[in-house]
Motif scaffolding. Structure first.
Motif, PDB file in Angstrom:
ATOM      1  N   ASN A   1       0.815  -1.228   0.000  1.00  0.00           N
ATOM      2  CA  ASN A   1       0.000   0.000   0.000  1.00  0.00           C
ATOM      3  C   ASN A   1       0.845   1.274   0.000  1.00  0.00           C
ATOM      4  N   MET A   2       1.996   1.212  -0.630  1.00  0.00           N
ATOM      5  CA  MET A   2       2.912   2.355  -0.596  1.00  0.00           C
ATOM      6  C   MET A   2       2.514   3.447  -1.579  1.00  0.00           C
TER       7      MET A   2
ATOM      8  N   ARG B   1      -7.168  11.821   7.504  1.00  0.00           N
ATOM      9  CA  ARG B   1      -5.933  11.581   6.765  1.00  0.00           C
ATOM     10  C   ARG B   1      -4.815  10.996   7.623  1.00  0.00           C
TER      11      ARG B   1
ATOM     12  N   LYS C   1       5.419   1.973   6.646  1.00  0.00           N
ATOM     13  CA  LYS C   1       5.149   3.409   6.640  1.00  0.00           C
ATOM     14  C   LYS C   1       4.685   3.928   7.986  1.00  0.00           C
TER      15      LYS C   1
ATOM     16  N   ASP D   1       9.995   9.077  11.015  1.00  0.00           N
ATOM     17  CA  ASP D   1      11.378   9.532  11.118  1.00  0.00           C
ATOM     18  C   ASP D   1      12.302   8.440  11.651  1.00  0.00           C
TER      19      ASP D   1
ATOM     20  N   GLY E   1      10.527  17.302   7.575  1.00  0.00           N
ATOM     21  CA  GLY E   1      11.264  16.120   8.009  1.00  0.00           C
ATOM     22  C   GLY E   1      12.752  16.277   7.779  1.00  0.00           C
ATOM     23  N   ARG E   2      13.455  15.153   7.772  1.00  0.00           N
ATOM     24  CA  ARG E   2      14.902  15.195   7.542  1.00  0.00           C
ATOM     25  C   ARG E   2      15.269  14.561   6.200  1.00  0.00           C
TER      26      ARG E   2
ATOM     27  N   ASN F   1      10.172   8.106   4.383  1.00  0.00           N
ATOM     28  CA  ASN F   1       8.940   7.911   5.136  1.00  0.00           C
ATOM     29  C   ASN F   1       7.946   9.043   4.851  1.00  0.00           C
ATOM     30  N   ARG F   2       6.881   9.045   5.623  1.00  0.00           N
ATOM     31  CA  ARG F   2       5.783   9.983   5.347  1.00  0.00           C
ATOM     32  C   ARG F   2       6.126  11.440   5.561  1.00  0.00           C
ATOM     33  N   THR F   3       7.234  11.721   6.246  1.00  0.00           N
ATOM     34  CA  THR F   3       7.590  13.123   6.476  1.00  0.00           C
ATOM     35  C   THR F   3       8.570  13.631   5.423  1.00  0.00           C
TER      36      THR F   3
ATOM     37  N   TYR G   1       2.592   8.968  -3.017  1.00  0.00           N
ATOM     38  CA  TYR G   1       3.539   8.216  -2.196  1.00  0.00           C
ATOM     39  C   TYR G   1       3.006   8.146  -0.766  1.00  0.00           C
ATOM     40  N   GLN G   2       2.791   6.932  -0.294  1.00  0.00           N
ATOM     41  CA  GLN G   2       2.218   6.719   1.032  1.00  0.00           C
ATOM     42  C   GLN G   2       0.952   7.563   1.225  1.00  0.00           C
TER      43      GLN G   2
ATOM     44  N   GLY H   1       0.329  10.474   0.090  1.00  0.00           N
ATOM     45  CA  GLY H   1       0.475  11.922   0.170  1.00  0.00           C
ATOM     46  C   GLY H   1       1.616  12.383   1.048  1.00  0.00           C
TER      47      GLY H   1
END
Lengths: 361, 361
Positions: free
Chosen positions: A150-151, A233, A321, A325, B34-35, B92-94, B116-117, B119
């Motif tokens: 689900n990426m 979300r 996911k 971080d 994020g980083r 990742n998501r950030t 991606y993920q 959003g």
């Protein structure tokens, strides 16, 4: 028939739950704004229900897309084939896509609807118990990537969901159990009374009792809708819906998508999450035993595959996911019927859970 | 430096416009939560600006994706390759995606960020005049399909846009003209004073004058932002932004994407839309002549390709997504500086426009 409203402002929609709904086309037509439809199904479900659905919908241009069945086909390539049909048959922005199938068909159809001409309407007709209680609410759509489940996807809400309990009569018993896994999840994370109801009615559900199934679908959707309405979300609260899923996704990835059913992996994943919660002192010995017992009665696995090492779990959970971080976050029980999200994970306890949860070869 | 705010509620974002902005990393870092960063560019732009951009951003994990240059590569397959990098490098998501390039890079990066993920954040650094005035505002992202342009995509807003006028010094003159096509469009559809300014300043723009370019980019984005703020998802008003585009897309499709630049096709398309508006009596002989004259001075085509027949135009405009329920809708001028959308099209006049707009071989 029960009608449940999922409240998301201007993206709100109803879920119709009951027997024989496929014979009531007005439930669908009131949500179809154009004259074009594209019904997307798979090669197992289409022979059972496609003709019945089409014959009830008159005066519309209907296209059909039949996808190969199974999680292993939930790919960008198969998803892209939906656009070939939509464009070849000149579907415009007022078209409506209908997902007739389980979670794979629903996820791919919803994601295609989200992206076709930057967004067209879609309707879900889930044909499995799992998709009735899971995919019906929440707007999560998407496909898998070889490096993660689900990426690739979108948050996108349907116009309505038609959960026709009668369709479950053709469902293999293994898939019925997989659906019950997600139902048990709602009891565990947010509704202890429902968990107790499930302990008392598990045999009726497994036996295909329509009244029990209607009630379980309705209450599961209500629980999920209450969470999603607060966090559409997945900013925070919604993460509790992933109870058992971080472990479960690792199992699915390790085994290759489709060898374990999603609900089976979630079943084992919930047993692992419950085990870790117990080690943290959040639930008692007897409560842990009741959880494992209910999963067992539902004919779900309660152990991870024998060939999965702790190191493999950690590696696979590292690309999940739900890691923020780089730091592992897990959904665990705070008590029976209440879940929390935490990154305060004791790695020794986690190792003990991996060891204790490994199936004996 | 000019700062323009695009007002879309909780999706509002700033556009920074001026010279030397790529040397001011704080304009970007204030929008990076994020980083992790992934800079997506193409094989023509990356050698010019990638190192400069990366060296200004310290303390971050930076991935790079270099796409092949050109509209012909704006496909699902190339788009999907972005996910391969993001997942292989464990974004990742950030994470934040940065589009460093023209409209193709911007559209594909924005669409990848949307999916991606389900959003993640993205930032646009447009490197062409066209993408500064067109893709910077509006949130339209996506890719082409062999059967239609931009048929697969999403509405998705960036965190910010950095329009560094200095980057235009490396732009081929043909692409500068293509960008001016969209700039002229804003004058025609919603800002007659700006149209007059363009008549008086076209030579400065073509000569790369930084002050004139900054002003033209700012005023174009203001015009577009005013329309988009009223109609984010193209329910009605926003359609006027497609002035010249229905004809233009037909030309692009017939010629194969990339043979005519998008702005060139829009230039010819606007001349055709102006011709049809004149036939309907909306603008005078001299106004039509001024429009064609400005396009001509901007070194843009004002005629359709010689080998395109009216029948081919109709066929190609029939699959265009601006057709509502099978009925042709066009954006035409009501007067100089004011566009309308109409499905009240006289097919005889349309035929006359096709005949009059055909280039002589």
């Amino acid at each position: 028939m029960q009608v449940l409203s999922v409240n998301l402002g201007d993206r709100s929609y109803p879920i119709y739950i009951g027997e024989g709904l496929l014979s009531q086309p007005e439930l669908l037509t009131r949500h179809i704004r154009g004259r074009q439809l594209c019904i997307i199904s798979n090669d197992r479900i289409a022979p059972l229900y496609m003709d019945k659905l089409c014959s009830s919908l008159t005066g519309l241009q209907i296209s059909k897309v039949i996808l190969p069945d199974g999680e292993s086909h939930k790919t960008l390539e198969i998803w892209a084939s939906i656009f070939d049909t939509l464009l070849a048959e000149k579907h415009n922005r007022t078209t409506t896509l209908i997902a007739l199938g389980g979670g794979v068909v629903g996820d791919m159809t919803g994601f295609a609807a989200a992206c076709y001409q930057r967004g067209v309407d879609f309707i879900q007709i889930p044909t499995t118990l799992l998709s009735m209680v899971d995919s019906s609410v929440g707007g999560k759509t998407g496909v898998n990537h070889p490096l993660g489940k689900n990426m690739i996807g979108a948050f996108y809400q349907p116009q309505c969901v038609l959960a026709d309990i009668s369709l479950l009569s053709s469902l293999p018993s293994r898939e019925l159990s997989a659906g019950i896994a997600e139902i048990i999840k709602y009891g565990l994370i947010s509704d202890y009374d429902f968990f107790v109801w499930l302990e008392n009615n598990i045999d009726a559900l497994l036996g295909g009792d329509a009244f029990a199934l209607t009630y379980a679908v309705q209450r599961s959707c209500e629980n999920k809708a209450a969470v999603v309405a607060q966090d559409e979300r997945e900013g925070g609260l919604r993460a509790i819906l992933n109870f058992g899923h971080t472990f479960g996704h690792a199992i699915e990835t390790a085994q290759g998508y489709g060898n374990w059913l999603h609900g089976e992996a979630v079943g084992a994943g919930m047993a692992m999450a419950a085990d870790l919660s117990w080690r943290r002192g959040a639930i008692s010995d007897s409560e842990l035993a009741r959880i494992v017992d209910l999963l067992h009665k539902a004919k779900l696995p309660t152990k991870a595959p024998a060939d999965m090492s702790p190191a493999q779990f950690m590696e696979l959970m590292g690309v999940d996911k739900k890691v923020l971080d780089g730091r592992l976050r897990l959904v665990l029980l705070e008590s029976m019927g209440k879940a929390i999200t935490t990154s305060d994970i004791d790695l020794v306890m986690l190792q003990q859970t991996f060891d204790a949860s490994k199936a004996v070869i």
